[in-house]
Design a protein around this motif. Structure first.
Motif, PDB file in Angstrom:
ATOM      1  N   ALA A   1       0.840  -1.169  -0.022  1.00  0.00           N
ATOM      2  CA  ALA A   1       0.022   0.008  -0.003  1.00  0.00           C
ATOM      3  C   ALA A   1       0.831   1.218   0.057  1.00  0.00           C
ATOM      4  CB  ALA A   1      -0.977   0.035   1.396  1.00  0.00           C
ATOM      5  N   CYS A   2       1.856   1.286   0.735  1.00  0.00           N
ATOM      6  CA  CYS A   2       2.799   2.400   0.929  1.00  0.00           C
ATOM      7  C   CYS A   2       3.848   2.577  -0.299  1.00  0.00           C
ATOM      8  CB  CYS A   2       3.332   2.388   2.231  1.00  0.00           C
ATOM      9  SG  CYS A   2       2.340   2.602   3.905  1.00  0.00           S
ATOM     10  N   ARG A   3       4.040   1.329  -1.124  1.00  0.00           N
ATOM     11  CA  ARG A   3       4.870   1.501  -1.982  1.00  0.00           C
ATOM     12  C   ARG A   3       6.490   1.660  -1.568  1.00  0.00           C
ATOM     13  NH1 ARG A   3      -0.108   2.993  -3.260  1.00  0.00           N
ATOM     14  NH2 ARG A   3      -0.923   3.002  -5.493  1.00  0.00           N
ATOM     15  N   CYS A   4       6.698   1.036  -0.421  1.00  0.00           N
ATOM     16  CA  CYS A   4       8.082   1.012   0.328  1.00  0.00           C
ATOM     17  C   CYS A   4       8.096  -0.008   1.065  1.00  0.00           C
ATOM     18  CB  CYS A   4       8.115   2.468   0.674  1.00  0.00           C
ATOM     19  SG  CYS A   4       7.172   2.993   2.115  1.00  0.00           S
ATOM     20  N   ASP A   5       9.428  -0.412   1.524  1.00  0.00           N
ATOM     21  CA  ASP A   5       9.664  -1.520   2.384  1.00  0.00           C
ATOM     22  C   ASP A   5       9.178  -0.952   3.866  1.00  0.00           C
ATOM     23  OD1 ASP A   5      10.844  -2.638   0.435  1.00  0.00           O
ATOM     24  OD2 ASP A   5      13.031  -2.101   1.195  1.00  0.00           O
ATOM     25  N   GLN A   6       9.005  -2.190   4.596  1.00  0.00           N
ATOM     26  CA  GLN A   6       8.409  -1.695   5.991  1.00  0.00           C
ATOM     27  C   GLN A   6       9.368  -2.536   6.883  1.00  0.00           C
ATOM     28  OE1 GLN A   6       5.720   0.370   6.735  1.00  0.00           O
ATOM     29  NE2 GLN A   6       6.209   0.901   4.572  1.00  0.00           N
ATOM     30  N   GLU A   7       9.817  -1.979   8.103  1.00  0.00           N
ATOM     31  CA  GLU A   7      10.689  -2.581   8.930  1.00  0.00           C
ATOM     32  C   GLU A   7       9.797  -3.269   9.970  1.00  0.00           C
ATOM     33  OE1 GLU A   7      14.371  -1.671  12.019  1.00  0.00           O
ATOM     34  OE2 GLU A   7      13.322  -0.040  11.008  1.00  0.00           O
ATOM     35  N   LEU A   8       9.855  -4.629  10.402  1.00  0.00           N
ATOM     36  CA  LEU A   8       9.077  -5.310  11.214  1.00  0.00           C
ATOM     37  C   LEU A   8       9.988  -5.418  12.479  1.00  0.00           C
ATOM     38  CD1 LEU A   8       6.516  -6.805  11.808  1.00  0.00           C
ATOM     39  CD2 LEU A   8       7.757  -8.898  10.786  1.00  0.00           C
ATOM     40  N   ARG A   9       9.270  -4.785  13.568  1.00  0.00           N
ATOM     41  CA  ARG A   9       9.751  -5.294  14.883  1.00  0.00           C
ATOM     42  C   ARG A   9       8.843  -6.017  15.865  1.00  0.00           C
ATOM     43  NH1 ARG A   9      14.763  -2.673  16.287  1.00  0.00           N
ATOM     44  NH2 ARG A   9      15.677  -1.976  14.509  1.00  0.00           N
ATOM     45  N   VAL A  10       9.400  -6.545  16.934  1.00  0.00           N
ATOM     46  CA  VAL A  10       8.600  -7.288  17.716  1.00  0.00           C
ATOM     47  C   VAL A  10       8.630  -6.761  19.104  1.00  0.00           C
ATOM     48  CG1 VAL A  10       7.940  -9.485  18.895  1.00  0.00           C
ATOM     49  CG2 VAL A  10       8.695  -9.438  16.450  1.00  0.00           C
ATOM     50  N   PHE A  11       7.467  -6.452  19.933  1.00  0.00           N
ATOM     51  CA  PHE A  11       7.336  -5.889  21.062  1.00  0.00           C
ATOM     52  C   PHE A  11       7.428  -6.891  21.983  1.00  0.00           C
ATOM     53  CE2 PHE A  11       5.359  -2.089  19.155  1.00  0.00           C
ATOM     54  CZ  PHE A  11       6.152  -1.098  20.018  1.00  0.00           C
ATOM     55  N   GLY A  12       8.374  -6.701  23.089  1.00  0.00           N
ATOM     56  CA  GLY A  12       8.471  -7.887  24.024  1.00  0.00           C
ATOM     57  C   GLY A  12       7.114  -7.503  24.990  1.00  0.00           C
ATOM     58  N   PHE A  13       6.490  -8.339  25.438  1.00  0.00           N
ATOM     59  CA  PHE A  13       5.325  -8.457  26.466  1.00  0.00           C
ATOM     60  C   PHE A  13       5.826  -8.089  27.791  1.00  0.00           C
ATOM     61  CE2 PHE A  13       2.352 -10.339  29.393  1.00  0.00           C
ATOM     62  CZ  PHE A  13       1.076  -9.331  29.221  1.00  0.00           C
ATOM     63  N   ASP A  14       5.413  -7.048  28.404  1.00  0.00           N
ATOM     64  CA  ASP A  14       5.500  -6.730  29.656  1.00  0.00           C
ATOM     65  C   ASP A  14       4.400  -6.971  30.645  1.00  0.00           C
ATOM     66  OD1 ASP A  14       6.109  -5.491  32.203  1.00  0.00           O
ATOM     67  OD2 ASP A  14       6.385  -3.469  31.500  1.00  0.00           O
ATOM     68  N   PRO A  15       4.280  -7.930  31.715  1.00  0.00           N
ATOM     69  CA  PRO A  15       3.125  -8.399  32.121  1.00  0.00           C
ATOM     70  C   PRO A  15       2.489  -6.942  33.125  1.00  0.00           C
ATOM     71  CG  PRO A  15       4.862  -9.680  33.143  1.00  0.00           C
ATOM     72  CD  PRO A  15       5.392  -8.724  31.810  1.00  0.00           C
ATOM     73  N   GLU A  16       3.531  -6.307  33.403  1.00  0.00           N
ATOM     74  CA  GLU A  16       3.065  -4.930  34.173  1.00  0.00           C
ATOM     75  C   GLU A  16       2.379  -3.979  33.393  1.00  0.00           C
ATOM     76  OE1 GLU A  16       3.119  -4.432  37.543  1.00  0.00           O
ATOM     77  OE2 GLU A  16       3.983  -6.662  37.559  1.00  0.00           O
ATOM     78  N   SER A  17       2.274  -4.169  31.998  1.00  0.00           N
ATOM     79  CA  SER A  17       1.814  -2.916  31.242  1.00  0.00           C
ATOM     80  C   SER A  17       0.155  -3.196  31.010  1.00  0.00           C
ATOM     81  CB  SER A  17       2.325  -3.124  29.761  1.00  0.00           C
ATOM     82  OG  SER A  17       2.052  -4.298  28.973  1.00  0.00           O
TER      83      SER A  17
END
Length: 101
Positions: A85-101
Protein backbone atom coordinates in the motif's frame (compact mmCIF):
# COMPACT_ATOMS: atom_id res chain seq x y z
CA UNK A 1 9.20 6.90 0.81
CA UNK A 2 9.88 7.74 -2.78
CA UNK A 3 6.40 8.14 -4.21
CA UNK A 4 6.18 8.97 -7.91
CA UNK A 5 4.65 12.36 -8.72
CA UNK A 6 0.89 12.21 -8.73
CA UNK A 7 0.65 8.99 -6.66
CA UNK A 8 0.76 10.43 -3.13
CA UNK A 9 -3.04 10.63 -2.84
CA UNK A 10 -3.43 7.01 -4.03
CA UNK A 11 -0.74 5.86 -1.57
CA UNK A 12 -2.61 7.56 1.28
CA UNK A 13 -5.90 5.96 0.24
CA UNK A 14 -4.32 2.51 -0.08
CA UNK A 15 -2.51 2.81 3.27
CA UNK A 16 -5.69 3.90 5.04
CA UNK A 17 -7.55 0.97 3.45
CA UNK A 18 -5.06 -1.51 4.94
CA UNK A 19 -5.43 0.13 8.36
CA UNK A 20 -9.23 -0.15 8.07
CA UNK A 21 -8.79 -3.86 7.26
CA UNK A 22 -6.56 -4.30 10.32
CA UNK A 23 -9.19 -2.60 12.48
CA UNK A 24 -11.94 -4.78 11.03
CA UNK A 25 -9.79 -7.87 11.70
CA UNK A 26 -9.37 -6.74 15.33
CA UNK A 27 -5.55 -6.66 15.16
CA UNK A 28 -4.98 -2.88 15.09
CA UNK A 29 -3.58 -1.37 18.32
CA UNK A 30 -2.48 2.12 17.24
CA UNK A 31 -0.53 4.01 14.62
CA UNK A 32 0.79 7.42 13.78
CA UNK A 33 3.65 9.37 12.33
CA UNK A 34 6.64 11.23 13.67
CA UNK A 35 5.84 14.92 14.20
CA UNK A 36 8.83 16.36 12.39
CA UNK A 37 7.99 19.89 13.60
CA UNK A 38 9.01 18.85 17.14
CA UNK A 39 12.75 18.11 17.25
CA UNK A 40 13.90 15.20 19.42
CA UNK A 41 15.46 15.73 22.82
CA UNK A 42 17.37 13.43 25.15
CA UNK A 43 16.15 13.38 28.74
CA UNK A 44 18.67 12.10 31.27
CA UNK A 45 17.95 10.23 34.50
CA UNK A 46 18.57 13.46 36.44
CA UNK A 47 15.90 15.24 34.38
CA UNK A 48 18.29 17.34 32.31
CA UNK A 49 17.33 17.85 28.68
CA UNK A 50 19.67 18.02 25.68
CA UNK A 51 18.59 19.02 22.19
CA UNK A 52 18.77 16.32 19.54
CA UNK A 53 18.34 12.58 19.56
CA UNK A 54 20.96 9.91 20.03
CA UNK A 55 24.01 10.99 18.03
CA UNK A 56 24.52 7.48 16.64
CA UNK A 57 20.93 7.01 15.48
CA UNK A 58 19.76 7.82 11.95
CA UNK A 59 16.91 10.30 11.72
CA UNK A 60 13.48 8.71 11.95
CA UNK A 61 10.83 9.52 9.42
CA UNK A 62 7.55 7.99 8.49
CA UNK A 63 5.22 6.40 10.95
CA UNK A 64 4.47 3.39 13.05
CA UNK A 65 1.65 0.90 13.02
CA UNK A 66 1.28 -1.44 15.97
CA UNK A 67 -0.70 -4.63 15.42
CA UNK A 68 -1.33 -7.45 17.86
CA UNK A 69 -0.84 -10.71 16.00
CA UNK A 70 -0.50 -14.34 17.08
CA UNK A 71 2.56 -15.22 14.99
CA UNK A 72 5.59 -13.84 13.19
CA UNK A 73 4.21 -15.23 9.94
CA UNK A 74 1.03 -13.17 10.31
CA UNK A 75 3.10 -10.11 11.20
CA UNK A 76 5.12 -10.57 8.02
CA UNK A 77 1.92 -10.94 5.98
CA UNK A 78 0.50 -7.69 7.40
CA UNK A 79 3.83 -5.89 6.88
CA UNK A 80 3.75 -7.01 3.25
CA UNK A 81 0.24 -5.59 2.84
CA UNK A 82 1.34 -2.28 4.34
CA UNK A 83 4.49 -2.23 2.16
CA UNK A 84 2.41 -2.79 -0.95
CA UNK A 85 0.00 0.00 0.00
CA UNK A 86 2.79 2.43 0.91
CA UNK A 87 4.97 1.38 -2.04
CA UNK A 88 8.02 1.09 0.19
CA UNK A 89 9.75 -1.40 2.46
CA UNK A 90 8.49 -1.76 6.02
CA UNK A 91 10.68 -2.57 9.02
CA UNK A 92 9.07 -5.20 11.21
CA UNK A 93 9.82 -5.24 14.93
CA UNK A 94 8.41 -7.37 17.73
CA UNK A 95 7.48 -5.87 21.09
CA UNK A 96 8.34 -7.90 24.15
CA UNK A 97 5.37 -8.45 26.42
CA UNK A 98 5.54 -6.69 29.77
CA UNK A 99 3.10 -8.26 32.24
CA UNK A 100 3.00 -4.98 34.20
CA UNK A 101 1.71 -3.01 31.20
Amino acid sequence: MNVPAGELEAVGEDARAVIREAKEAGVYVFGGGIDESAPPVLVAADGSVAEGGYPWAPPLNGGFTVLELPSREEAIAWAARIAKACRCDQELRVFGFDPES
